[in-house]
Design an enzyme around this catalytic site. Sequence first.
Site, short mmCIF file in Angstrom:
data_model
loop_
_atom_site.label_atom_id
_atom_site.label_comp_id
_atom_site.label_asym_id
_atom_site.label_seq_id
_atom_site.Cartn_x
_atom_site.Cartn_y
_atom_site.Cartn_z
CD GLU A 173 -2.70 1.54 0.34
OE1 GLU A 173 -2.79 2.71 -0.09
OE2 GLU A 173 -3.39 0.60 -0.10
CG ASP A 192 -1.20 0.20 -3.66
OD1 ASP A 192 -0.33 1.04 -3.34
OD2 ASP A 192 -2.25 0.02 -3.00
CG HIS A 193 -1.93 3.83 -4.92
ND1 HIS A 193 -1.73 4.72 -3.88
CD2 HIS A 193 -2.80 2.91 -4.44
CE1 HIS A 193 -2.45 4.38 -2.84
NE2 HIS A 193 -3.12 3.27 -3.15
CB THR A 227 -5.78 -0.18 -3.68
OG1 THR A 227 -4.95 0.63 -2.85
CG2 THR A 227 -5.45 -1.64 -3.43
CG HIS A 282 -4.75 3.91 2.96
ND1 HIS A 282 -5.39 5.12 2.99
CD2 HIS A 282 -5.22 3.26 1.87
CE1 HIS A 282 -6.21 5.21 1.96
NE2 HIS A 282 -6.14 4.10 1.27
#
Length: 632
Positions: A254, A472-473, A298, A413
């Site tokens: 994440e 993921d990003h 995500t 996150h």
Amino acid sequence: MNKIVWSKHSVLIVAIVATWLTTYFGYLTSFNMKIDNIMQEFILFLNPLSFLLFVYGIALFIKSTKRRNIYILTISVMTSIVMFSNAVFYRFFNDFITLPVLFQTSNFGDLSSSVTANLMVTDIFFFTDVFIIFLAIKFIPKTDRVEQSNKIGRKLYFVMTAAVIMVNLGLAEMERPQLLTRSFDRELLVKNIGTYNYHIYDLFIQSKSHAQRALADGSELVEVGNYINANYAAPDPEMYGVAKGRNIIAISLESLQSFVINEEMDGHVITPFLNELTKDPDTFYFSDFYHNTGLGKTSDSEFIIENSLYPRNGSAVFFTHSGNTYQSMAAQLGENGYFTNVMHANNRSFWNRDIMYGALGIDKFYDLESYTVGEGEAVNWGMKDIPFMNQSVELMKEMPQPFYSRLITLTNHHPFDLDEEDKLIPEYTSNSNTLNKYFQTVRYMDEAIKVLFEDLKASGLYDNSIIVMYGDHYGISENHNKAMGMYLDKEITPYDNAKLQRVPLYIHIPGYGKGKTMDEVSGQIDLKPTLLHLMGLETKDDMYLGSDIFSPDHEPFTIFRDGRFVTDKNVYAQEVCYDSKTGEETDMAECEPFIERAATELNYSDMIINGDLLRFKEEQEQSPKLNSKSKE
């Protein structure tokens, strides 16, 4: 002293000017939009006016003063809400709201902490025009003058409105040719046609995309298929099948960006375990690997990795096209005897996963109900990463083998909050609270990955598995460029922003012994064919847009969802071509061949998704089987 004689439409004039100026100053203070010249500044100043002239002008058809004022005040409240919502959204996503996002209401409750973290006291400024219009209605006296808004007057008003629209569009076309037909960048749209007109345009685009499925007949597959076949990269014979029959454990890291790998923060190592892994002889570490996600974050990364297609522009495919036919990696592995599953300690409906996973052919979803969240183990919208890893390995021990498990982490996150006992390093010190806390949650995630490896070895699953880990990003958006510049000790340019989209990729094959660091430019779009080839599965007839990173034919070229791209020689960002190594601006001619290529590839991906074209491919593949059965 003469008494001021107020026009019947004074409130209307006040409303147009007040909302116009509030919108313009909102652009300047709340959105990090790059303005290169006076013309762009003028267009930004002008673009709210055409919409406001039109929407407020409808009041000219309302005869009752009271009703007319209520209408004007209502419009001002609505435009203020639009600007306020976009400002809060922009702080988190560095992008503007799209229509499908507004319908993703099942995510809003889970995102409440991120939204709250992005609220500011100064956001009340967006309602300045509402306050001014209210005062105008209250204190501008009603006139007794007979001042009819006759048909000719209204016609002249709307002719002027049309003229403003044409001037706006004409100037925008001069600044950005083919703006409405080729742009994937919502910031460019807002800069040139304005926030309000952008939302109308977005409504048109979304309606058009939904109509494409009904109009598609499968003939488009030929054109797309020819492009895919022409860019097919055959597997490296030495790598093809090296992990055949092994379990696949894929971990979505994440918000993890590559700028923290092998680096320190104020003398503290940020990712000690991942650093060691980059040098492990069983690990391939990809140092120039990029995410290709859009607003779906995500869920977009999941979509890309499963399908080797780009996500949709301005929405999450998991919401808009969960009823499509796909050729996912999970489905292909399932056809080859794998038990396919996703492990994520979150609500099963978040990002519409409970529906989309069925379309992707995933056998089982281990959601929050599959885990026991003990005291002090909850975080964000689910479970902390360390207990999540512990319990996930316990679940894996009960799975039939071989299995394909995709684990989605949570702790790192936004807004990057962490309990005191989980803070393994101190906060960074900058003007960005987000970046300051980010290093701590990344450090915690690193510890969780270490625990995963230890648990896999203790369980006996490690030796017969391949472990794939990828960011993921992005976690730190462009809104924090000043703080990032402080950490990196440089001024952040559009080139740097593009390079900061690098996320780590690890492919760890226990016992392989020939791992190394690879600096090949690649992206999430390439992961599906890479993994399937490692498992010894052929992909020649599949419809996907990535290519095997290990292949000698792999092209060092990856495209971002907004049209930016990176090659081994250049970076294209903010309509400028940069040298990939030095970051200096270079001749645009070096980027031009790839600009058209990027637009084509994104368009083909959209065609596959919006037209649900893979249903026709599935029908074609089933037809010979049905015909042969009928002959029997």
